[in-house]
Design an enzyme around this catalytic site. Sequence first.
Site, mmCIF file in Angstrom:
data_model
loop_
_atom_site.group_PDB
_atom_site.id
_atom_site.type_symbol
_atom_site.label_atom_id
_atom_site.label_comp_id
_atom_site.label_asym_id
_atom_site.label_seq_id
_atom_site.Cartn_x
_atom_site.Cartn_y
_atom_site.Cartn_z
ATOM 1 N N LYS A 1 42.477 27.446 30.120
ATOM 2 C CA LYS A 1 42.772 28.873 29.975
ATOM 3 C C LYS A 1 41.522 29.646 29.564
ATOM 4 O O LYS A 1 41.327 30.799 29.980
ATOM 5 C CB LYS A 1 43.897 29.085 28.967
ATOM 6 C CG LYS A 1 45.269 28.637 29.449
ATOM 7 C CD LYS A 1 45.728 29.400 30.689
ATOM 8 C CE LYS A 1 47.160 29.054 31.065
ATOM 9 N NZ LYS A 1 47.589 29.751 32.314
ATOM 10 N N TYR B 1 48.043 21.513 22.964
ATOM 11 C CA TYR B 1 47.704 22.226 24.199
ATOM 12 C C TYR B 1 46.417 21.686 24.811
ATOM 13 O O TYR B 1 46.224 21.724 26.022
ATOM 14 C CB TYR B 1 47.594 23.716 23.901
ATOM 15 C CG TYR B 1 47.842 24.628 25.076
ATOM 16 C CD1 TYR B 1 48.944 24.445 25.903
ATOM 17 C CD2 TYR B 1 46.993 25.690 25.344
ATOM 18 C CE1 TYR B 1 49.184 25.292 26.971
ATOM 19 C CE2 TYR B 1 47.224 26.549 26.405
ATOM 20 C CZ TYR B 1 48.319 26.341 27.217
ATOM 21 O OH TYR B 1 48.553 27.192 28.270
#
Length: 261
Positions: A162, A155
Site C-alpha cells: 500500500k 498486515y
Amino acid sequence: MGLLDNKSLLITGVLTEGSIAYEVARVAQEQGAELALTGFGRGLNLTRRVAKKLPAPPDVLELDVNNPDHLSEVSGELGRRWGKLDGLLHSVAFAPSSCLGGDFLGAPWSDVSVALQTSAFSLKALAGALLPLMQEHGGSIVGLDFDASRTWPAYDWMGVAKAALEATARYLAVYLGPYQVRVNLVSAGPLATMAAKSIPGFDSIAGPWSTRAPLGWDTRNQTPAARACVALLSDWFPATTGEIVHVDGGFHVVGLAMPEA
C-alpha cells in the site's frame, strides 16, 4: 442531473455485494455513469453473478492486471465500445499468505514480488494501458488504499504494498497531469469485505476503530468510501490530483484516545 452523467467508467475489484467496488458501481450508476466491470480467474464468475444485481447490469470483461495481453484487450474493447474512457477505479490487491500474519521476516521475495506487482504496480499498468482512451479529454483514476503511514498488526507486506501504491499514485499524478488525467486514492477505514477476511488479525485492526474514530466507524458500511470515490471520479474535483482522501471516521488524526467529556 447526476455527478457522472455521460461518463464511461471501468470498475475493477467487484467480487460480492460487500465489495467496496460494488458499492462504487452502484452509486456511480445512480449518478448516471455507464459501466464496465472486470473479473479474473475463479473470481470472474462471481463478478458476473454479482453484476446482475446492479440496477443496470453491466458487462464484465476478463482482466488479469498482471497480464499485458489482457490489459491490451480490455483497452481495445473499451475503445471499440465507447471510443473513450472517463474514469477508472483501481480496486485490486493480493498478497500470498506468507506475506500476512506476522512472519514479516520470513516472507520470500518470490511472494513479496507478487504482492507488490498485483497491489501497486498494477495501478501504473492499468493507467498506461487505458491512457490512450483518456488523453484527448482527460479523466480520473481513483485507487482504494489503506493508510500506509503506519504499521498494522499482521498486515505486513500488504502494508508495504500500500505504501508503494501511494508512491505510484503520486508519480502517476505528475506524469499524467499534462493529459488532464487526475490520480487520487481513497484511504478507507477497515471494512468487512471478502479481502478483509483473508487478513489474519483483521478484528484486531477493526476493533478499536469505532471507539477511537471521532465520527465513529461501521465496518459494514461501504457507502461513505464509495461516495468519495464517485466524487473524485466526477468533475467536481478538477484541480485535485496526487491526493489521499481519508474516509475513516477521522481515525487517522487520532494519536492517543481522547478522554471522555
